[in-house]
Design an enzyme around this catalytic site. Structure first.
Site, PDB file in Angstrom:
ATOM      1  N   GLY A 295      -3.375  -1.441 -14.834  1.00 56.99           N
ATOM      2  CA  GLY A 295      -2.891  -1.070 -13.694  1.00 56.99           C
ATOM      3  C   GLY A 295      -2.576   0.403 -13.824  1.00 56.99           C
ATOM      4  O   GLY A 295      -2.771   1.041 -14.949  1.00 56.99           O
ATOM      5  N   LEU A 296      -1.646   0.954 -12.918  1.00 58.26           N
ATOM      6  CA  LEU A 296      -1.134   2.003 -12.906  1.00 58.26           C
ATOM      7  C   LEU A 296      -0.285   2.428 -14.153  1.00 58.26           C
ATOM      8  O   LEU A 296      -0.476   3.500 -14.806  1.00 58.26           O
ATOM      9  CB  LEU A 296      -0.219   2.575 -11.599  1.00 58.26           C
ATOM     10  CG  LEU A 296       0.586   3.637 -11.322  1.00 58.26           C
ATOM     11  CD1 LEU A 296      -0.162   5.016 -11.294  1.00 58.26           C
ATOM     12  CD2 LEU A 296       1.446   3.400 -10.179  1.00 58.26           C
ATOM     13  N   VAL A 297       0.629   1.645 -14.245  1.00 56.08           N
ATOM     14  CA  VAL A 297       1.527   1.767 -15.449  1.00 56.08           C
ATOM     15  C   VAL A 297       0.979   1.233 -16.723  1.00 56.08           C
ATOM     16  O   VAL A 297       1.305   1.959 -17.676  1.00 56.08           O
ATOM     17  CB  VAL A 297       3.075   0.928 -14.985  1.00 56.08           C
ATOM     18  CG1 VAL A 297       3.798   1.532 -16.337  1.00 56.08           C
ATOM     19  CG2 VAL A 297       3.399   1.292 -14.027  1.00 56.08           C
ATOM     20  N   GLY A 298       0.240  -0.028 -16.702  1.00 54.36           N
ATOM     21  CA  GLY A 298      -0.308  -0.074 -18.070  1.00 54.36           C
ATOM     22  C   GLY A 298      -1.286   0.899 -18.698  1.00 54.36           C
ATOM     23  O   GLY A 298      -1.282   1.165 -19.732  1.00 54.36           O
TER      24      GLY A 298
ATOM     25  N   TYR B 288       7.731  -9.850  -0.959  1.00 56.80           N
ATOM     26  CA  TYR B 288       7.648  -9.283  -2.266  1.00 56.80           C
ATOM     27  C   TYR B 288       9.252  -8.950  -2.750  1.00 56.80           C
ATOM     28  O   TYR B 288       9.440  -9.254  -4.031  1.00 56.80           O
ATOM     29  CB  TYR B 288       6.944  -7.919  -2.102  1.00 56.80           C
ATOM     30  CG  TYR B 288       6.812  -7.002  -3.373  1.00 56.80           C
ATOM     31  CD1 TYR B 288       6.127  -7.068  -4.242  1.00 56.80           C
ATOM     32  CD2 TYR B 288       7.744  -6.035  -3.744  1.00 56.80           C
ATOM     33  CE1 TYR B 288       5.884  -6.369  -5.441  1.00 56.80           C
ATOM     34  CE2 TYR B 288       7.888  -5.273  -4.766  1.00 56.80           C
ATOM     35  CZ  TYR B 288       6.822  -5.666  -5.681  1.00 56.80           C
ATOM     36  OH  TYR B 288       6.604  -5.094  -6.841  1.00 56.80           O
TER      37      TYR B 288
ATOM     38  N   ASN C  77       9.395   4.497  -6.085  1.00 55.09           N
ATOM     39  CA  ASN C  77       7.697   4.676  -5.774  1.00 55.09           C
ATOM     40  C   ASN C  77       7.010   5.183  -6.816  1.00 55.09           C
ATOM     41  O   ASN C  77       7.278   6.483  -7.231  1.00 55.09           O
ATOM     42  CB  ASN C  77       7.533   5.557  -4.504  1.00 55.09           C
ATOM     43  CG  ASN C  77       7.765   4.685  -3.148  1.00 55.09           C
ATOM     44  OD1 ASN C  77       8.823   3.970  -3.280  1.00 55.09           O
ATOM     45  ND2 ASN C  77       6.988   4.988  -2.194  1.00 55.09           N
TER      46      ASN C  77
ATOM     47  N   HIS D  24       0.072   2.345  -1.580  1.00 54.65           N
ATOM     48  CA  HIS D  24       1.241   3.213  -1.294  1.00 54.65           C
ATOM     49  C   HIS D  24       0.977   4.482  -0.783  1.00 54.65           C
ATOM     50  O   HIS D  24      -0.250   5.018  -0.798  1.00 54.65           O
ATOM     51  CB  HIS D  24       1.906   3.276  -2.747  1.00 54.65           C
ATOM     52  CG  HIS D  24       2.806   1.774  -2.898  1.00 54.65           C
ATOM     53  ND1 HIS D  24       2.217   1.140  -4.034  1.00 54.65           N
ATOM     54  CD2 HIS D  24       3.970   1.377  -2.589  1.00 54.65           C
ATOM     55  CE1 HIS D  24       3.146   0.140  -4.022  1.00 54.65           C
ATOM     56  NE2 HIS D  24       4.226   0.228  -3.148  1.00 54.65           N
TER      57      HIS D  24
ATOM     58  N   ARG E  78      12.312   9.091   0.344  1.00 52.88           N
ATOM     59  CA  ARG E  78      11.849   8.061  -0.733  1.00 52.88           C
ATOM     60  C   ARG E  78      12.216   8.976  -2.164  1.00 52.88           C
ATOM     61  O   ARG E  78      12.210  10.103  -2.115  1.00 52.88           O
ATOM     62  CB  ARG E  78      10.231   7.931  -0.587  1.00 52.88           C
ATOM     63  CG  ARG E  78       9.962   6.921   0.572  1.00 52.88           C
ATOM     64  CD  ARG E  78      10.284   5.521   0.143  1.00 52.88           C
ATOM     65  NE  ARG E  78       9.650   4.629   1.249  1.00 52.88           N
ATOM     66  CZ  ARG E  78      10.367   4.534   2.710  1.00 52.88           C
ATOM     67  NH1 ARG E  78      11.673   4.924   2.696  1.00 52.88           N
ATOM     68  NH2 ARG E  78       9.945   3.619   3.498  1.00 52.88           N
TER      69      ARG E  78
ATOM     70  N   ASP F 104       7.628   3.562  10.026  1.00 52.41           N
ATOM     71  CA  ASP F 104       8.258   4.417   8.987  1.00 52.41           C
ATOM     72  C   ASP F 104       8.678   3.562   7.849  1.00 52.41           C
ATOM     73  O   ASP F 104       9.164   3.938   6.753  1.00 52.41           O
ATOM     74  CB  ASP F 104       9.459   5.076   9.645  1.00 52.41           C
ATOM     75  CG  ASP F 104       9.226   6.303  10.374  1.00 52.41           C
ATOM     76  OD1 ASP F 104       8.125   6.931  10.027  1.00 52.41           O
ATOM     77  OD2 ASP F 104       9.840   6.899  11.065  1.00 52.41           O
TER      78      ASP F 104
END
Ligand code: GDP
Length: 313
Positions: A10-13, A134, A163, A177, A207, A269
């Site tokens: 994934g994104l972080v992996g 979640y 985020n 996201h 954010r 929003d």
């Protein structure tokens, strides 16, 4: 040490994969979705028994942006509860004493008693209704880690990123996201020359965004350099901006005229503000250098354009 990284593709992996040469005395195993179905208890227990790990970086989760959360709260809760329960049981049974467990700042209260929120406020009051499935599943992960830490003296550290964005993100237009989904949409408008640029909501919510490679460095530091010797949660964040400001920066990076942007205010929003503080993180890593939003978005957009064949979308 032999370190299991769940969510390894994934994104972080993937961001961790890119820095493991800094830690060459350790062996990293990156678990992909097809290697082991983490919602299945037997599969997980067997996988851990067959591969003896010393510690874990647990990133795998059923995740999505605001609009996916709103549509699938039941799944979000149920799948994440199962995954985390199985992983923690397997860690316990295999005597894994140290690990990083990933939460998210979006599990925080929607109407907190103060801003910025800190690590003590996770359970203070309910999260925003849009992502309560979640949020409560991840709040339970914090509870479980704390209970193991108290009873078995483990060092299960919950990290709380804001985020995240970067290369290898999920660029799905509906479920992603905000950064990956609007980047993908704007890109399609740009190359088709329609130039119909829409973002959702009013653009007024605040954010905090964190470049995933920065988060990967924080995770490896927390796990491997012994500076943070506690077993309590720690927030990982950067400065706060509005969705409108983030979108302007992205348009600049993509060389699109800001005046062409329109807002679809029929879309939600989400939570208006969920500011958290990185005071604790900076106490341990005062010199940590965060990537600026403009540089992070530039890297992300270049990666997206140059890796179309592997982009998740
Ligand atoms: P959140 O931070 O957990 O709420 O999740 P997101 O990363 O999905 O961010 C949602 C915020 O970005 C909300 O304020 C949305 O209204 C806004 N937004 C603007 N355009 C988009 C879009 O195309 N996709 C998503 N997911 N959010 C958008």
């Amino acid at each position: 040490m032999k370190i299991l990284v769940t969510g390894g593709n994934g994104l972080v992996g993937n961001s961790i994969k890119n820095i493991i040469n800094n830690y060459d005395s350790h062996e990293f195993v990156f678990l992909k979705r097809d290697d082991c179905e983490l919602t299945n208890r037997e599969n997980v227990l067997k996988y851990f028994e067959n591969n003896k790990f010393d510690c874990i970086i647990h990133l795998a989760a059923h995740v999505g942006g605001l609009f996916m959360n709103m549509n699938s709260n039941i799944d979000m809760f149920s799948k994440n509860i199962k995954i985390n329960e199985n992983i923690l049981e397997a860690c316990h049974k295999n005597n894994i004493k140290k690990g990083i467990f990933c939460l998210s700042s979006c599990i925080y209260p929607c109407n907190p008693s103060k801003f910025p929120m800190d690590e003590t406020m996770i359970h203070e009051s309910p999260p925003h209704y849009s992502n309560e499935g979640y949020a409560y599943s991840k709040r339970m992960l914090e509870l479980q880690c704390r209970q193991y830490n108290n009873k078995y003296n483990t060092q299960y550290i919950c990290v709380i990123p804001v985020n995240l964005y970067g290369p290898y993100d999920n660029f799905n237009i509906e479920n992603g996201h905000v950064i990956p989904s609007i980047l993908h949409r704007f890109h399609m408008e740009k190359i088709s020359k329609n130039e119909n640029y829409f973002a959702y909501g009013t653009g007024n919510p605040y954010r905090q965004f964190l470049y995933a490679p920065d988060f990967a460095r924080i995770i490896c530091n927390l796990l491997l350099d012994n500076i943070y010797t506690k077993n309590e949660p720690i927030i990982c964040c950067n400065d706060e901006i509005t969705i409108k400001e983030m979108t302007s920066t992205l348009l600049e990076v993509m060389r699109i005229d800001n005046n062409l942007l329109k807002w679809n205010t029929n879309k939600s929003d989400g939570c208006l503000k969920k500011t958290v503080t990185n005071e604790k993180l900076l106490k341990y890593y005062p010199d940590f250098e965060f990537t600026s939003l403009k540089n992070g978005l530039t890297e992300t957009y270049n990666w997206f354009c140059n890796n179309q064949s592997i982009v998740r979308k």
